[in-house]
Design a protein around this motif. Structure first.
Motif, PDB file in Angstrom:
ATOM      1  N   TYR A  76       0.819  -1.214   0.000  1.00 35.17           N
ATOM      2  CA  TYR A  76       0.000   0.000   0.000  1.00 35.17           C
ATOM      3  C   TYR A  76       0.853   1.265   0.000  1.00 35.17           C
ATOM      4  O   TYR A  76       0.457   2.288  -0.554  1.00 35.17           O
ATOM      5  N   ALA A  77       2.026   1.188   0.624  1.00 40.13           N
ATOM      6  CA  ALA A  77       2.928   2.344   0.618  1.00 40.13           C
ATOM      7  C   ALA A  77       3.366   2.690  -0.800  1.00 40.13           C
ATOM      8  O   ALA A  77       3.431   3.865  -1.185  1.00 40.13           O
ATOM      9  N   LYS A  78       3.661   1.667  -1.596  1.00 47.23           N
ATOM     10  CA  LYS A  78       4.090   1.882  -2.984  1.00 47.23           C
ATOM     11  C   LYS A  78       3.039   2.624  -3.792  1.00 47.23           C
ATOM     12  O   LYS A  78       3.371   3.410  -4.686  1.00 47.23           O
ATOM     13  N   LYS A 107       8.175   3.169   6.595  1.00 47.27           N
ATOM     14  CA  LYS A 107       8.126   4.628   6.410  1.00 47.27           C
ATOM     15  C   LYS A 107       9.505   5.227   6.145  1.00 47.27           C
ATOM     16  O   LYS A 107       9.616   6.324   5.604  1.00 47.27           O
ATOM     17  N   GLU A 108      10.566   4.510   6.527  1.00 44.52           N
ATOM     18  CA  GLU A 108      11.910   4.976   6.189  1.00 44.52           C
ATOM     19  C   GLU A 108      12.124   4.953   4.681  1.00 44.52           C
ATOM     20  O   GLU A 108      12.798   5.821   4.117  1.00 44.52           O
ATOM     21  N   THR A 109      11.530   3.961   4.024  1.00 41.01           N
ATOM     22  CA  THR A 109      11.627   3.859   2.566  1.00 41.01           C
ATOM     23  C   THR A 109      10.562   4.699   1.875  1.00 41.01           C
ATOM     24  O   THR A 109      10.798   5.278   0.818  1.00 41.01           O
ATOM     25  N   TYR A 110       9.380   4.765   2.491  1.00 43.64           N
ATOM     26  CA  TYR A 110       8.251   5.519   1.920  1.00 43.64           C
ATOM     27  C   TYR A 110       7.788   6.550   2.957  1.00 43.64           C
ATOM     28  O   TYR A 110       6.778   6.341   3.650  1.00 43.64           O
ATOM     29  N   PRO A 111       8.527   7.659   3.099  1.00 45.78           N
ATOM     30  CA  PRO A 111       8.248   8.627   4.169  1.00 45.78           C
ATOM     31  C   PRO A 111       6.864   9.279   4.090  1.00 45.78           C
ATOM     32  O   PRO A 111       6.386   9.803   5.089  1.00 45.78           O
TER      33      PRO A 111
END
Length: 285
Positions: A76-78, A107-111
């Motif tokens: 979902y972050a992507k 969240k570190e990858t997808y802030p």
């Protein structure tokens, strides 16, 4: 804005409800005595587990794998989807704590990933009723703030009243003391328990299963508010006969019309055991 509701299999929601309301479910893990791993509600049917337990088989449980949680969140972050994850009570499982850690990593990858992780302090269909309300609101276009406010209210006011056929299952899983388990097995005494601030708390002991039904209804009358207009949750450990009796009593007493009835899942069932019967309702509406 699309809001995705995520939960775990401890919510004990049927596949039909998960599909109807587009809810993502993360399965807890269950292990048999040979250490074979099963995914709750995916590779292990709860009714099979309960029937095996009646034959003496023993199961233990574990929280979802970190890889599974990460995979769900990352998906979902992507796609920049706003998510709300409603987790099994932190007092009964490490699922919530693990999901918080994984969420921080994602969240570190997808802030910009919008993810709220909620410790429901609920279990089984109590958790499920909160999840369903959130999913219905999301489907109807409610804002994230509106959904979070409703979740906060429901988790604070959700009652869990339940009885088990044999306290030894909860004793074995470390959920109640051995003394309580010993007393519960004497003279056909049936325990009534509830969940307070996410923890299992024994309420009282009743002799005879029929009296337990009446006492559960009495507790509903004392604690519930506007029960007629609520959705009442019922979960059971392969005991539809008791469900039918209790549903009829509740309908006759309070005029309730809407019920969500599910079998307890394999993760909850491994601790509560066959013959479990639980009622869920709000003490404020």
């Amino acid at each position: 804005m699309t809001i995705k509701i995520i939960t775990d299999s401890a919510a004990d929601l049927s596949k039909e409800l998960l599909q109807t309301y587009d809810i993502e479910m993360i399965p807890l893990r269950v292990y048999d005595e040979q250490e074979n791993e099963f995914l709750d509600g995916v590779t292990l049917d709860p009714i099979d587990l309960l029937r095996n337990m009646r034959e003496g088989k023993v199961y233990k449980t574990s929280l979802p794998s970190l890889e599974t949680i990460q995979e769900v969140f990352t998906t979902y972050a992507k796609h920049d989807v706003t998510c709300i994850y409603l987790a099994f009570s932190s007092e009964l499982s490490g699922t919530y704590q693990s999901s918080v850690l994984v969420g921080e990593e994602v969240k570190e990858t997808y802030p910009n990933f919008s993810l709220d992780i909620i410790d429901t302090k609920c279990a089984s269909t109590g958790q499920g009723l909160v999840v369903l309300e959130a999913a219905k609101m999301a489907k109807d276009g409610a804002t994230k703030e509106e959904i979070l406010n409703r979740i906060a209210f429901m988790t604070k006011h959700m009652e869990h009243i339940f009885t088990v056929a044999d306290l030894q299952y909860l004793v074995r899983g470390g959920r109640v003391s051995k003394v309580a388990g010993f007393i519960g097995g004497l003279l056909n005494i049936k325990p009534i328990l509830n969940v307070e601030d996410g923890k299992l708390i024994p309420l009282e002991k009743i002799r005879g299963r029929k009296k337990v039904f009446q006492r559960i209804v009495d507790i509903m009358e004392t604690r519930g508010k506007d029960l007629k207009n609520q959705t009442i949750g019922i979960s059971h450990g392969d005991d539809l006969e008791s469900v039918n009796i209790l549903t009829e009593m509740i309908t006759e007493k309070f005029g309730c019309k809407v019920f969500v009835v599910n079998s307890i899942g394999a993760a909850v069932g491994a601790h509560a055991g066959p013959g479990t019967l639980a009622i869920f309702f709000l003490n404020e509406v």
